[in-house]
Design an enzyme around this catalytic site. Structure first.
Site, short mmCIF file in Angstrom:
data_model
loop_
_atom_site.label_atom_id
_atom_site.label_comp_id
_atom_site.label_asym_id
_atom_site.label_seq_id
_atom_site.Cartn_x
_atom_site.Cartn_y
_atom_site.Cartn_z
CB CYS A 132 -11.31 21.66 20.46
SG CYS A 132 -11.96 23.03 19.52
CD GLU A 133 -9.28 15.32 20.20
OE1 GLU A 133 -8.32 14.68 20.50
OE2 GLU A 133 -10.21 14.95 19.99
CE1 TYR A 170 -2.96 2.02 5.25
CE2 TYR A 170 -0.76 2.53 5.02
CZ TYR A 170 -1.88 1.82 4.94
OH TYR A 170 -1.63 0.50 4.48
N GLY A 174 0.78 -1.07 0.00
CA GLY A 174 -0.02 -0.14 -0.01
C GLY A 174 0.83 1.22 0.17
CE1 TYR A 177 -1.64 4.40 13.59
CE2 TYR A 177 -1.33 5.84 11.80
CZ TYR A 177 -2.03 4.56 12.30
OH TYR A 177 -3.04 3.92 11.63
N1 LLP Z 1 -1.95 -6.41 3.67
C1 LLP Z 1 -2.65 -6.36 4.76
C2 LLP Z 1 -3.44 -7.54 5.16
C3 LLP Z 1 -2.63 -5.09 5.65
O1 LLP Z 1 -3.35 -5.14 6.71
C4 LLP Z 1 -1.97 -4.09 5.16
C5 LLP Z 1 -1.84 -2.93 6.04
C6 LLP Z 1 -1.34 -4.08 3.90
C7 LLP Z 1 -1.40 -5.23 3.13
C8 LLP Z 1 -0.39 -2.96 3.45
O2 LLP Z 1 0.42 -2.50 4.27
P1 LLP Z 1 1.49 -1.16 3.56
O3 LLP Z 1 2.24 -1.92 2.41
O4 LLP Z 1 0.65 -0.13 3.24
O5 LLP Z 1 2.41 -1.09 4.70
N2 LLP Z 1 -2.64 3.40 8.96
C9 LLP Z 1 -1.20 3.10 9.11
C10 LLP Z 1 -0.93 1.81 8.51
C11 LLP Z 1 -1.86 0.61 8.83
C12 LLP Z 1 -1.71 -0.61 7.92
C13 LLP Z 1 -2.77 -1.62 8.13
N3 LLP Z 1 -2.30 -2.77 7.22
C14 LLP Z 1 -0.62 4.24 8.89
O6 LLP Z 1 -0.99 5.28 8.58
O7 LLP Z 1 0.89 4.14 9.18
#
Ligand code: LLP
Length: 439
Positions: free
Chosen positions: A353-354, A382, A284, A325
Site C-alpha cells: 500500500c504505497e 542488494y 559486492g 533509488y
Molecule cells: N566496501 C564498502 C566499505 C562499502 O560501503 C560497499 C558498499 C562496498 C565495499 C561494496 O560496494 P559495491 O562493490 O557493491 O558497489 N544498496 C545499494 C548499494 C549500497 C552500497 C553500500 N556500500 C544498492 O542497492 O545499489
C-alpha cells in the site's frame, strides 16, 4: 521488440525450449516447487564472475574480499570461500555469517562507520585480518579494547579521498560531506595522537568512494590520492604495507556501458600497483548482481484509466532498489513470447500500500496475463539482503541452481513464524476473541 533477454548472462539464465531457464532448470519448475516470489541464483555465473575478477587482478597481487552486504546467503558465501576469496563485513552479524559459511578469519576485513565495542572485541577475538577504522574516536576505542586484551590490533585507516563518484546520491561515499572515513588534512593534524596509541598498529589505508560507478575516472583519482597519502605517511614513520581500495565497480542494469574487470585492472596498474603495497579490493555488486533474478507471478493485469498495471506477487519489501533509488531492473516474461506477439506498455507494481511499490513505469512488454511468471533481472545484489517483512509479508526464499541441480538455500520465512518473534507483555494480556479495541 529488442532482445528481451539481453541483460541476462547466458551462463546463468537463458531462454530455451519455450521458457527461461536458470542453467539447466526451467524457472517454472522452481516456481511450482517453491512458490513465488523467489530469488534464484546461478552458481555457474557466480563462479564465472569470481574467476574473471581473479584472472584480471590476481596477476597484480590484489586480494579480493567480497562485500557480503550485497548477498549474505550462506550458500553464496560458501561458494565464494570455495573459490578462494574472503569477505568484507560491516557488522557482527555479517562476521557470524561469514565465519559460519567457512570463511577464514584471516580473509575477513571489517569496515563500517559505527562499530560497537562488542563488535570490535568480537573481531579481535576472532582474529580478523584487519579492522578498517573510520574515525579517531573509533581508533581510540580499538586501542582501549585491544589493550584490555593485551593485544595490538592491525588496523587500516579509511580515508576520504574527496572524489565525486558520479553515481546516485544515496550510494556515494567518498565526498568530504559524507559520513565515511577520515579526511586527509585531519589525518596530518592528528599524527602524534595516533602514534601515541600503543595497542593499534596502523598497517594500511582503506577507501571506498561509492557504488555502481561506471567509469574509470573516479577510481583513477581516488587510488592516486590514497597511494600518495600512504607514501607521505610512510615517510612520517608509519609501517604502512596495505592498501584496501574498496569496491563500487558498476555493472549494466539497462543500457550502460560495462566497467569491466579489465578496466579495473588497468586503473590499479596505472595508480597503485608496484609501489610496495599489499593490495585488496571489496567488490559486492559486480560479483553477484547479474547472477540472480527475482522470480514473481502476475496476480492481476489491471486496466484502469487507460493505464495497464501488471500487479506482481513480489513487492518493494522483496526488492527495494526501484523504490529507494529509482533503480532500473529489466523485467522479462518467463514464457518466451512469439516473435510477433502484441506488446503492451505496463506499470509493473507490487501489492504493497504505497505508490513507491513500483518496479517499473511505462515498460513495453509482450502482453501478459494473470498467472504468468516474470523474472526481475540483475537482482542478485542488494536484493534479498535489503528485504523486509513490511505489510506482514513473508521473507522470500532463495534458490541456488548449479547445472541441473538446485536447492532452496533459504526457505520462505512465513508470517506464522514471524508472529513468534513478537512478545505480548502480561500487563497488556493476550487479546480475547471478540473484544473490541474501544472497550
Ligand atoms: N566496501 C564498502 C566499505 C562499502 O560501503 C560497499 C558498499 C562496498 C565495499 C561494496 O560496494 P559495491 O562493490 O557493491 O558497489 N544498496 C545499494 C548499494 C549500497 C552500497 C553500500 N556500500 C544498492 O542497492 O545499489
Amino acid at each position: 521488440m529488442d532482445d528481451l533477454y539481453r541483460r541476462l548472462p547466458p551462463t546463468g539464465f537463458a531462454p530455451r525450449a519455450g521458457e527461461l531457464h536458470a542453467e539447466g532448470v526451467p524457472l517454472s519448475a522452481i516456481a511450482a516447487a517453491v512458490g513465488t516470489p523467489v530469488y534464484v541464483y546461478s552458481a555457474a555465473r557466480l563462479r564465472e564472475r569470481v574467476r574473471a575478477l581473479k584472472a584480471a587482478v590476481g596477476p597484480l597481487g590484489v586480494a579480493v574480499h567480497f562485500a557480503m552486504k550485497s548477498n549474505a546467503n550462506q550458500a553464496v558465501l560458501a561458494l565464494m570461500a570455495a573459490e578462494g576469496i574472503g569477505a568484507d563485513i560491516v557488522s557482527g552479524g555479517e562476521m557470524a555469517r561469514a565465519l559460519a559459511a567457512g570463511m577464514a578469519p584471516r580473509h575477513v576485513v571489517f569496515s563500517g562507520v559505527g562499530k560497537t565495542a562488542a563488535e570490535i572485541a568480537a573481531a579481535l577475538d576472532a582474529g580478523l585480518h584487519q579492522i578498517n577504522v573510520e574515525s579517531f574516536e573509533e581508533l581510540r576505542l580499538v586501542d582501549e579494547i585491544a589493550g584490555a586484551k593485551g593485544r595490538v590490533a592491525d588496523v587500516a585507516l579509511r580515508v576520504n579521498p574527496d572524489v565525486d563518484a558520479e553515481t546516485h546520491a544515496k550510494i556515494t561515499t567518498g565526498k568530504k560531506d559524507n559520513k565515511f572515513g577520515i579526511d586527509a588534512s585531519t589525518l596530518g593534524r592528528l599524527d602524534n595522537e595516533v602514534k601515541a596509541l600503543p595497542h593499534v598498529r596502523v598497517v594500511g589505508l582503506a577507501m571506498h568512494i561509492g557504488s555502481q560507478i561506471m567509469t574509470p575516472a573516479p577510481f583513477l583519482t581516488a587510488y592516486g590520492r590514497v597511494a600518495a597519502l600512504a607514501e607521505e605517511l610512510r615517510r612520517k614513520g608509519y609501517p604502512l604495507t596495505r592498501l584496501d581500495l574498496g569496491g563500487g565497480f558498476g555493472i549494466p542494469y539497462e543500457n550502460e556501458l560495462e566497467f569491466s574487470f579489465a578496466d579495473l585492472a588497468d586503473a590499479i596498474r596505472a595508480t597503485v600497483h608496484g609501489r610496495g603495497f599489499d593490495l585488496s579490493i571489496e567488490p559486492g555488486r559486480s560479483l553477484v548482481a547479474d547472477a540472480g533474478i527475482l522470480l514473481a507471478r502476475t496476480i492481476f493485469v489491471k486496466d484502469a484509466g487507460g493505464m495497464h498495471f501488471l500487479v506482481l506477487d513480489a513487492a518493494m519489501n522483496d526488492l527495494v532498489r526501484p523504490a529507494m533509488y529509482e533503480a532500473h531492473h529489466d523485467i522479462v516474461p518467463v514464457r518466451i513470447p512469439a516473435p510477433a506477439a502484441p506488446t503492451v506498455e505496463y506499470d509493473i507494481v507490487g501489492p504493497i500500500c504505497e505508490s513507491s511499490d513500483t518496479f517499473a513505469k511505462r515498460r513495453r512488454l509482450p502482453a501478459l496475463a494473470a498467472g504468468d511468471l516474470v523474472a526481475i533481472a540483475t537482482a542478485g545484489a542488494y536484493g534479498a539482503t535489503m528485504s523486509s517483512t513490511y505489510n506482514a509479508r513473508p521473507l522470500a526464499p532463495e534458490v541456488l541452481v548449479d547445472g541441473t541441480r538446485w536447492a532452496t538455500v533459504r526457505r520462505r520465512v512465513e508470517v506464522a513464524e514471524q508472529i513468534g518473534w513478537d512478545q505480548v507483555p502480561d500487563w497488556i494480556g493476550p487479546a480475547k476473541p471478540g473484544q473490541r479495541a474501544a472497550e
